[in-house]
Scaffold this active site. Structure first.
Site, PDB file in Angstrom:
ATOM      1  CG  ASP A 161      -4.227  -2.871   4.344  1.00 60.39           C
ATOM      2  OD1 ASP A 161      -3.721  -3.667   5.180  1.00 60.39           O
ATOM      3  OD2 ASP A 161      -5.198  -3.182   3.619  1.00 60.39           O
ATOM      4  CG  HIS A 218      -4.094  -6.751   6.210  1.00 56.78           C
ATOM      5  ND1 HIS A 218      -4.165  -6.806   4.833  1.00 56.78           N
ATOM      6  CD2 HIS A 218      -2.997  -7.475   6.534  1.00 56.78           C
ATOM      7  CE1 HIS A 218      -3.167  -7.523   4.359  1.00 56.78           C
ATOM      8  NE2 HIS A 218      -2.431  -7.944   5.377  1.00 56.78           N
ATOM      9  CD  GLU A 230      -7.266  -5.875   3.153  1.00 58.35           C
ATOM     10  OE1 GLU A 230      -6.536  -5.323   3.989  1.00 58.35           O
ATOM     11  OE2 GLU A 230      -6.802  -6.412   2.135  1.00 58.35           O
TER      12      GLU A 230
END
Ligand code: F6R
Length: 261
Positions: free
Chosen positions: A136, A138, A143
């Site tokens: 994602d 990160h 996050e």
């Protein structure tokens, strides 16, 4: 930012390890920021070999890990403390009292995160921060929507991260839903940053991270603001990049890379 392309994951790992080794030789008391995950296992194995075969000495190095799961004790095989001891601290002989991770078992997690920031400051800041990238986008466990100026804090893990790391827990429902992580702002204060990205599964997110617009939806894009960031990628991870001809030329012709070609 410099993007350095390598023909294979093995070469990308080798170059990452060489850059870390060079920093340790130049400064035996290096404050080294560390990441966990599958990508880093090969880097730690390479550094362990350099320790055994080339007398690479880590005894004075101090380490700060990016993150730790909330609720896992140090001796839990899935804790990052356990991962680091097994893959790196023991094999290279770093004394335990030189190694720091946030404590995911702390009674007061916010106080623990503040203390972690203070510890980094007290030891003079992080000289070199090693990073991977999540599916994602990160870095650490920052996050999507992590503030670009965030500090060490508890963070709820995203569905992508639960899917990425859940299988490592055997039963994915046993994976903690929260972690303590250095903030994006903490990472940006490191003097140098070194991100390693390998494998086709990371090609899309890597292109967004380094060639896309800066956005808190993809924390790794914040590295575009870092004054000394090197990203090392293998060909598979580099497949979606647009500027590969330029990145190759930098590695092949710039004097600072001569010793690594
Ligand atoms: C963990 C960390 C994460 C990982 C990322 C990639 O300490 O910093 O950002 O680097 O999730 O993990 P792998 O290498 O398993 O794909």
């Amino acid at each position: 930012m410099e993007i350095i392309l390598q023909p294979s994951a093995e070469r990308a790992v080798g170059l990452t390890a060489q850059l870390i080794a060079k920093s340790v030789r130049e400064n035996p008391r290096l404050a080294l920021g560390l990441a966990t995950g599958r990508t880093m296992e090969a880097v730690y194995a390479r550094l362990a070999r350099m320790h055994r075969e080339d007398a690479l000495d880590f005894r004075k190095v101090r380490t700060f890990n990016l993150d730790e799961y909330v609720g896992l004790p140090a001796d839990d095989p899935h804790s990052y403390r356990h991962y680091m001891t097994r893959h790196f601290f023991e094999p290279v002989g770093i004394p335990a009292h030189h190694t720091f991770l946030p404590d995911g078992m702390a009674q007061d997690l916010d106080a623990e995160c503040r203390a972690y920031e203070e510890k980094i400051k007290a030891l003079g800041g992080i000289d070199l921060q090693l990073l991977g990238i999540g599916n994602d986008g990160h870095i650490g466990f920052n996050e999507p929507l992590s503030a670009l100026m965030s500090r060490t804090r508890p963070k709820a893990l995203s569905p992508e991260t639960l899917a990425q790391n859940g299988p490592l827990f055997g039963d994915p429902t046993r994976m903690p839903r929260r972690a303590l992580t250095m903030g994006v702002g903490t990472i940006l204060e490191s003097r140098r940053a070194l991100m390693l990205v390998t494998g086709a599964a990371k090609a899309d997110i890597l292109a967004q991270a380094v060639e896309g617009p800066i956005t808190s939806m993809i924390s790794a894009t914040a590295l575009q603001l870092h004054p000394h960031c090197v990203v090392i990628a293998d060909e598979a991870a580099a497949a979606e990049l647009r500027g590969t001809a330029y990145y190759r030329r930098v590695f092949e012709t710039e004097p600072e890379w001569a010793e690594f070609r």
